[in-house]
Design a protein around this motif. Structure first.
Motif, PDB file in Angstrom:
ATOM      1  N   VAL A  11       0.870  -1.168   0.000  1.00 39.42           N
ATOM      2  CA  VAL A  11       0.000   0.000   0.000  1.00 39.42           C
ATOM      3  C   VAL A  11       0.908   1.218   0.000  1.00 39.42           C
ATOM      4  N   LEU A  12       0.746   2.053  -1.027  1.00 36.73           N
ATOM      5  CA  LEU A  12       1.581   3.237  -1.223  1.00 36.73           C
ATOM      6  C   LEU A  12       0.722   4.484  -1.160  1.00 36.73           C
ATOM      7  N   THR A  13       1.313   5.542  -0.636  1.00 35.61           N
ATOM      8  CA  THR A  13       0.699   6.853  -0.806  1.00 35.61           C
ATOM      9  C   THR A  13       1.607   7.650  -1.729  1.00 35.61           C
ATOM     10  N   LEU A  14       0.986   8.465  -2.550  1.00 35.53           N
ATOM     11  CA  LEU A  14       1.715   9.312  -3.485  1.00 35.53           C
ATOM     12  C   LEU A  14       1.347  10.746  -3.188  1.00 35.53           C
ATOM     13  N   ASP A  15       2.360  11.564  -2.956  1.00 37.57           N
ATOM     14  CA  ASP A  15       2.131  12.979  -2.690  1.00 37.57           C
ATOM     15  C   ASP A  15       3.161  13.774  -3.475  1.00 37.57           C
ATOM     16  N   ASP A  16       2.707  14.527  -4.458  1.00 36.48           N
ATOM     17  CA  ASP A  16       3.578  15.331  -5.324  1.00 36.48           C
ATOM     18  C   ASP A  16       4.724  14.522  -5.923  1.00 36.48           C
ATOM     19  N   GLY A  17       4.405  13.324  -6.441  1.00 39.24           N
ATOM     20  CA  GLY A  17       5.395  12.500  -7.125  1.00 39.24           C
ATOM     21  C   GLY A  17       6.299  11.689  -6.226  1.00 39.24           C
ATOM     22  N   VAL A  18       6.076  11.735  -4.912  1.00 45.63           N
ATOM     23  CA  VAL A  18       6.912  10.991  -3.973  1.00 45.63           C
ATOM     24  C   VAL A  18       6.086   9.865  -3.359  1.00 45.63           C
ATOM     25  N   PHE A  19       6.556   8.618  -3.541  1.00 45.73           N
ATOM     26  CA  PHE A  19       5.897   7.465  -2.956  1.00 45.73           C
ATOM     27  C   PHE A  19       6.346   7.267  -1.517  1.00 45.73           C
ATOM     28  N   GLU A  20       5.413   6.871  -0.675  1.00 43.14           N
ATOM     29  CA  GLU A  20       5.745   6.414   0.672  1.00 43.14           C
ATOM     30  C   GLU A  20       5.067   5.069   0.858  1.00 43.14           C
ATOM     31  N   VAL A  21       5.850   4.070   1.241  1.00 41.12           N
ATOM     32  CA  VAL A  21       5.295   2.747   1.488  1.00 41.12           C
ATOM     33  C   VAL A  21       4.624   2.773   2.853  1.00 41.12           C
ATOM     34  N   ARG A  22       3.339   2.513   2.863  1.00 39.63           N
ATOM     35  CA  ARG A  22       2.573   2.528   4.115  1.00 39.63           C
ATOM     36  C   ARG A  22       2.534   1.141   4.751  1.00 39.63           C
ATOM     37  N   SER A  23       2.461   0.135   3.919  1.00 36.34           N
ATOM     38  CA  SER A  23       2.385  -1.231   4.422  1.00 36.34           C
ATOM     39  C   SER A  23       2.780  -2.175   3.303  1.00 36.34           C
ATOM     40  N   THR A  24       3.379  -3.276   3.675  1.00 30.65           N
ATOM     41  CA  THR A  24       3.755  -4.262   2.674  1.00 30.65           C
ATOM     42  C   THR A  24       3.685  -5.643   3.286  1.00 30.65           C
ATOM     43  N   GLY A  25       3.414  -6.620   2.478  1.00 26.08           N
ATOM     44  CA  GLY A  25       3.339  -7.991   2.965  1.00 26.08           C
ATOM     45  C   GLY A  25       3.321  -8.947   1.799  1.00 26.08           C
ATOM     46  N   GLY A  26       3.444 -10.197   2.113  1.00 27.76           N
ATOM     47  CA  GLY A  26       3.440 -11.172   1.043  1.00 27.76           C
ATOM     48  C   GLY A  26       3.305 -12.576   1.570  1.00 27.76           C
ATOM     49  N   ASP A  27       3.064 -13.480   0.657  1.00 28.26           N
ATOM     50  CA  ASP A  27       2.949 -14.895   0.969  1.00 28.26           C
ATOM     51  C   ASP A  27       3.832 -15.639  -0.012  1.00 28.26           C
ATOM     52  N   ALA A  28       4.885 -16.255   0.506  1.00 30.52           N
ATOM     53  CA  ALA A  28       5.848 -16.952  -0.339  1.00 30.52           C
ATOM     54  C   ALA A  28       5.305 -18.275  -0.866  1.00 30.52           C
ATOM     55  N   LYS A  29       4.114 -18.667  -0.393  1.00 27.89           N
ATOM     56  CA  LYS A  29       3.560 -19.950  -0.821  1.00 27.89           C
ATOM     57  C   LYS A  29       2.296 -19.777  -1.650  1.00 27.89           C
ATOM     58  N   LEU A  30       2.072 -18.563  -2.124  1.00 31.75           N
ATOM     59  CA  LEU A  30       0.912 -18.318  -2.968  1.00 31.75           C
ATOM     60  C   LEU A  30       1.352 -17.431  -4.120  1.00 31.75           C
ATOM     61  N   GLY A  31       1.095 -17.868  -5.291  1.00 30.18           N
ATOM     62  CA  GLY A  31       1.477 -17.097  -6.471  1.00 30.18           C
ATOM     63  C   GLY A  31       1.746 -18.025  -7.619  1.00 30.18           C
ATOM     64  N   GLY A  32       2.034 -17.462  -8.749  1.00 28.73           N
ATOM     65  CA  GLY A  32       2.408 -18.197  -9.945  1.00 28.73           C
ATOM     66  C   GLY A  32       1.751 -19.546 -10.101  1.00 28.73           C
ATOM     67  N   ASP A  33       2.551 -20.602  -9.945  1.00 18.01           N
ATOM     68  CA  ASP A  33       2.067 -21.966 -10.142  1.00 18.01           C
ATOM     69  C   ASP A  33       0.937 -22.311  -9.183  1.00 18.01           C
ATOM     70  N   ASP A  34       1.056 -21.884  -7.916  1.00 17.89           N
ATOM     71  CA  ASP A  34       0.013 -22.172  -6.935  1.00 17.89           C
ATOM     72  C   ASP A  34      -1.309 -21.531  -7.348  1.00 17.89           C
ATOM     73  N   PHE A  35      -1.228 -20.292  -7.792  1.00 20.65           N
ATOM     74  CA  PHE A  35      -2.413 -19.564  -8.212  1.00 20.65           C
ATOM     75  C   PHE A  35      -3.017 -20.213  -9.457  1.00 20.65           C
ATOM     76  N   ASP A  36      -2.166 -20.522 -10.436  1.00 14.68           N
ATOM     77  CA  ASP A  36      -2.635 -21.183 -11.658  1.00 14.68           C
ATOM     78  C   ASP A  36      -3.333 -22.501 -11.332  1.00 14.68           C
ATOM     79  N   ARG A  37      -2.741 -23.273 -10.433  1.00 13.88           N
ATOM     80  CA  ARG A  37      -3.309 -24.561 -10.039  1.00 13.88           C
ATOM     81  C   ARG A  37      -4.670 -24.376  -9.383  1.00 13.88           C
TER      82      ARG A  37
END
Length: 151
Positions: A119-145
């Motif tokens: 989740v990013l906020t943009l203010d006058d061309g400057v990004f600030e990362v507000r929150s980030t996360g992920g799941d290393a076991k969901l994506g690509g092949d797992d999602f396709d399957r």
């Protein structure tokens, strides 16, 4: 046994993975450095000079993984200016910073084997990362399957 011969950690090292390749004992950071060194050489062939580098990393990387990436860059002879979460890099590549002057954005990165969100906020061309996360076991092949199974 897999394709790699693992080596014992050196004295005083705990939980450090090492493996043998062509008679040498190396760490994952050294492998990453070799890959970055090859990429740097390719860039130098085209550009003649490479200054600093911005390296993208998965959103779920913790501080130790980020530091290992910085270390690999340094070993490769790069000046690592910044590490960017992959979803942040995607937002920049898309040109979100040029299309709008402000806003809050959720950027999803459905990679080859991971699913990240930032989740990013943009203010006058400057990004600030507000929150980030992920799941290393969901994506690509797992999602396709999962989609194929559903259909």
């Amino acid at each position: 046994l897999g394709p790699y011969a693992f080596a014992p950690a050196e004295e005083g090292e705990a939980n450090t993975v090492r493996f043998r390749v062509r008679g040498r004992t190396i760490t994952p950071v050294e492998v990453s450095a070799e890959i970055l060194r090859a990429l740097k050489a390719q860039a130098e062939d085209e550009l003649r000079h490479v200054g600093g580098a911005v390296i993208t990393v998965p959103a779920y990387f913790d501080d130790a993984q980020r530091q290992a990436t910085r270390d690999a860059g340094r070993l490769a002879g790069l000046e690592v200016l910044r590490l960017l979460n992959e979803p942040t890099a995607a937002a920049l590549a898309y040109g979100l910073d040029k299309a709008r002057t402000q806003g809050t954005f959720a950027v999803y990165d459905l990679g080859g084997g991971t699913f990240d969100i930032t989740v990013l906020t943009l203010d006058d061309g400057v990004f600030e990362v507000r929150s980030t996360g992920g799941d290393a076991k969901l994506g690509g092949d797992d999602f396709d399957r999962a989609v194929a199974h559903h259909l």
